[in-house]
Design a protein around this motif. Structure first.
Motif, mmCIF file in Angstrom:
data_model
loop_
_atom_site.group_PDB
_atom_site.id
_atom_site.type_symbol
_atom_site.label_atom_id
_atom_site.label_comp_id
_atom_site.label_asym_id
_atom_site.label_seq_id
_atom_site.Cartn_x
_atom_site.Cartn_y
_atom_site.Cartn_z
ATOM 1 N N GLY A 1 41.198 -40.577 -23.666
ATOM 2 C CA GLY A 1 40.275 -41.559 -23.093
ATOM 3 C C GLY A 1 41.031 -42.781 -22.643
ATOM 4 N N VAL B 1 39.110 -46.439 -25.785
ATOM 5 C CA VAL B 1 38.269 -45.960 -26.877
ATOM 6 C C VAL B 1 37.924 -47.150 -27.749
ATOM 7 C CG1 VAL B 1 38.072 -44.371 -28.817
ATOM 8 C CG2 VAL B 1 39.469 -43.737 -26.833
ATOM 9 N N SER C 1 35.428 -40.463 -23.913
ATOM 10 C CA SER C 1 36.564 -40.213 -24.808
ATOM 11 C C SER C 1 36.310 -38.929 -25.591
ATOM 12 C CB SER C 1 36.774 -41.389 -25.778
ATOM 13 O OG SER C 1 35.599 -41.645 -26.524
#
Length: 228
Positions: A155, A158, A97
């Motif tokens: 991402g 996360v 991420s």
């Protein structure tokens, strides 16, 4: 005959008392006027002719006596920080991420007036000029307004721990960048000029009120050459 004298005496005494009382009543306003004229004369002498112990440097130092620190400039700007987080098992990154943040920051520039002793003031009586040499400015720690920050996160997933780490890393990075930006020569020049203007204003008026007339105040920092 005796009764006549007694009656005349009784009539004269109240009349005398009334005249004395009237005289005192009429004298009071004149006494007030005299006191006011004396006070006005003293204030005029104090303002235009009296120099406190003939010491303009002392008068200048008195203007800073109750101020240990003077904030002369404040700069607000935005810094960009970007962090990346990788999490996995056995050295294999499974989750990746990234987060970018735009964070407002404020930095203040202050003068330490506690070091302003007599050696930093010079009075030229021939042209009514006060020269002041200032210590270098102190730059405050950046104040990050994280409540107003804008974040952009990338991402697939996360986690809470990853989000906290990204935010913490971005804050550290933003503070470091803000501190570096605060030392930018252009921003620092603005702060130094603001400091000079503030000191001129803080000294010129008190010196004029103290009776030194229209005083010229020249200000420079340690290490700067004297103009002219």
């Amino acid at each position: 005959m005796a009764d006549d004298l007694k009656t005349r005496k009784t009539t004269v005494e109240p009349q005398v008392r009334r005249e004395q009382s009237l005289a005192r009543t009429q004298a009071v306003p004149w006494l007030i006027v005299i006191v006011l004229l004396a006070a006005a004369a003293w204030l005029g002498w104090r303002a235009f002719f009296y120099h406190e112990e003939g010491d303009p440097v002392g008068s200048a130092m008195l203007a800073f006596e109750k101020q240990n620190s003077l904030t002369v400039f404040s700069s607000r700007f935005e810094v960009v920080a970007e962090s990346e987080d990788r999490r996995g098992i056995m050295g294999v990154d499974l989750l990746k991420s990234r987060q970018a943040a735009i964070i407002p920051a404020t930095v203040e520039y202050r003068l330490d007036l506690s070091t302003m002793d007599r050696d930093r003031f010079e009075w030229n009586d021939s042209n009514d000029t006060m020269t002041v040499v200032l210590p270098q400015l102190r730059i405050s720690r950046p104040n990050l307004d994280e409540a107003e920050q804008k974040t952009f996160t990338e991402g697939t997933y996360v986690s809470r721990d990853a989000s906290a780490d990204l935010a913490r890393n971005n804050s550290r990075q933003a503070e470091r960048k803000a501190a570096e930006f605060a030392k930018n020569p252009e921003v620092l020049a603005l702060a130094r000029q603001a400091a000079k203007d503030a000191v001129r204003q803080n000294l010129a008026i008190p010196l004029e009120v103290a009776g030194y007339g229209n005083v010229t105040v020249n200000v420079r920092f340690d290490g700067e050459k004297q103009p002219g």
